[in-house]
Design a protein around this motif. Structure first.
Motif, PDB file in Angstrom:
ATOM      1  N   LYS A  83       0.836  -1.201   0.000  1.00  0.00           N
ATOM      2  CA  LYS A  83       0.000   0.000   0.000  1.00  0.00           C
ATOM      3  C   LYS A  83       0.872   1.254   0.000  1.00  0.00           C
ATOM      4  N   THR A  84       1.941   1.230   0.790  1.00  0.00           N
ATOM      5  CA  THR A  84       2.846   2.372   0.874  1.00  0.00           C
ATOM      6  C   THR A  84       3.486   2.658  -0.475  1.00  0.00           C
ATOM      7  N   LEU A  85       3.909   1.619  -1.192  1.00  0.00           N
ATOM      8  CA  LEU A  85       4.547   1.809  -2.491  1.00  0.00           C
ATOM      9  C   LEU A  85       3.591   2.433  -3.497  1.00  0.00           C
ATOM     10  N   LYS A  86       2.317   2.116  -3.404  1.00  0.00           N
ATOM     11  CA  LYS A  86       1.334   2.703  -4.316  1.00  0.00           C
ATOM     12  C   LYS A  86       1.209   4.208  -4.083  1.00  0.00           C
ATOM     13  N   LEU A  87       1.498   4.662  -2.881  1.00  0.00           N
ATOM     14  CA  LEU A  87       1.411   6.081  -2.531  1.00  0.00           C
ATOM     15  C   LEU A  87       2.774   6.768  -2.530  1.00  0.00           C
ATOM     16  N   TRP A  88       3.810   6.068  -2.987  1.00  0.00           N
ATOM     17  CA  TRP A  88       5.175   6.556  -2.854  1.00  0.00           C
ATOM     18  C   TRP A  88       5.386   7.936  -3.451  1.00  0.00           C
ATOM     19  N   VAL A  89       4.876   8.202  -4.624  1.00  0.00           N
ATOM     20  CA  VAL A  89       5.106   9.505  -5.258  1.00  0.00           C
ATOM     21  C   VAL A  89       4.534  10.616  -4.382  1.00  0.00           C
ATOM     22  N   PHE A  90       3.326  10.415  -3.876  1.00  0.00           N
ATOM     23  CA  PHE A  90       2.696  11.407  -3.005  1.00  0.00           C
ATOM     24  C   PHE A  90       3.477  11.539  -1.697  1.00  0.00           C
ATOM     25  N   ILE A  91       3.821  10.422  -1.098  1.00  0.00           N
ATOM     26  CA  ILE A  91       4.586  10.436   0.157  1.00  0.00           C
ATOM     27  C   ILE A  91       5.910  11.159  -0.051  1.00  0.00           C
ATOM     28  N   ASN A  92       6.609  10.831  -1.122  1.00  0.00           N
ATOM     29  CA  ASN A  92       7.926  11.407  -1.388  1.00  0.00           C
ATOM     30  C   ASN A  92       7.859  12.917  -1.612  1.00  0.00           C
ATOM     31  N   ALA A  93       6.768  13.387  -2.206  1.00  0.00           N
ATOM     32  CA  ALA A  93       6.623  14.819  -2.459  1.00  0.00           C
ATOM     33  C   ALA A  93       6.295  15.609  -1.192  1.00  0.00           C
ATOM     34  N   LEU A  94       5.701  14.963  -0.211  1.00  0.00           N
ATOM     35  CA  LEU A  94       5.209  15.647   0.978  1.00  0.00           C
ATOM     36  C   LEU A  94       6.064  15.419   2.220  1.00  0.00           C
ATOM     37  N   ILE A  95       6.590  14.218   2.363  1.00  0.00           N
ATOM     38  CA  ILE A  95       7.253  13.821   3.600  1.00  0.00           C
ATOM     39  C   ILE A  95       8.752  13.712   3.378  1.00  0.00           C
ATOM     40  N   GLU A  96       9.501  14.387   4.232  1.00  0.00           N
ATOM     41  CA  GLU A  96      10.955  14.452   4.053  1.00  0.00           C
ATOM     42  C   GLU A  96      11.635  13.102   4.282  1.00  0.00           C
ATOM     43  N   ASN A  97      11.248  12.409   5.336  1.00  0.00           N
ATOM     44  CA  ASN A  97      11.874  11.130   5.675  1.00  0.00           C
ATOM     45  C   ASN A  97      10.787  10.101   5.966  1.00  0.00           C
ATOM     46  N   THR A  98      10.812   8.989   5.233  1.00  0.00           N
ATOM     47  CA  THR A  98       9.871   7.902   5.480  1.00  0.00           C
ATOM     48  C   THR A  98      10.671   6.638   5.736  1.00  0.00           C
ATOM     49  N   TYR A  99      10.302   5.923   6.791  1.00  0.00           N
ATOM     50  CA  TYR A  99      11.000   4.712   7.190  1.00  0.00           C
ATOM     51  C   TYR A  99      10.005   3.560   7.300  1.00  0.00           C
TER      52      TYR A  99
END
Length: 184
Positions: A83-99
């Protein structure tokens, strides 16, 4: 938030109470984040959750565009990776660090530029739900510092940066002759 629902029906202003809790299906995690930021001003957020949804990311994006957030860090569970990978582009644009880590906690730490520290411990993932969810909101700096230290241990010792996982996957696909443009 449901129509006619208000955070103020469930919580007092932060300056009035160090420890507060509620149980309702009328509030979402994003409602609480926005309510806190309205009181403490521009802040850094550290969030942990089992999973995250596009709807929550949209609310966070809107709050961020209003200039209320200086930086966001996020820890999600390995088991929610697809699920996280499907949202990766959005997450990457908004969140500085994701673990990614073995994580089931749902904690939000908010530290304002003025030095305010607010901890939220909740049963709700960073998603939209209509179930009864509980949350504990705390302005005690000792609680914040303890949680912050423990989250930093997860980040430093027990997690993998999401960008690292994606880079390894892309490199592996290229080495195996997989045409990445087919996935775009």
């Amino acid at each position: 938030m449901k129509r006619n629902s208000s955070v103020d029906r469930f919580l007092s202003p932060l300056e009035e109470s160090t420890y507060q809790a509620f149980l309702t299906n009328e509030l979402q995690v994003a409602d609480i984040v926005e309510w806190i930021l309205e009181q403490v001003g521009r802040s850094e957020l550290i969030q942990t959750s089992f999973s995250i949804s596009e709807e929550f990311l949209r609310r966070l994006f809107t709050i961020s565009k209003q200039g209320k957030i200086s930086k966001i860090s996020l820890i999600l569970d390995h088991k929610a990776t697809l699920k996280t990978l499907k949202l990766w582009v959005f997450i990457n644009a908004l969140i500085e660090n994701t673990y990614l880590a073995d994580n089931h906690s749902k904690i939000i730490l908010i530290k304002s530029e003025a030095g305010d520290k607010v901890s939220v411990i909740t049963s709700q993932n960073l998603t939209r739900g209509n179930r009864a969810e509980s949350s504990f909101v705390c302005t005690d700096p000792v609680v914040f510092d303890n949680l912050h230290s423990q989250i930093q241990d997860i980040i430093n010792l027990k997690s993998v940066p999401l960008n690292e996982i994606l880079s390894e996957r892309i490199d592996s696909d290229r080495e195996n002759g997989i045409d990445l443009s087919e996935n775009i």
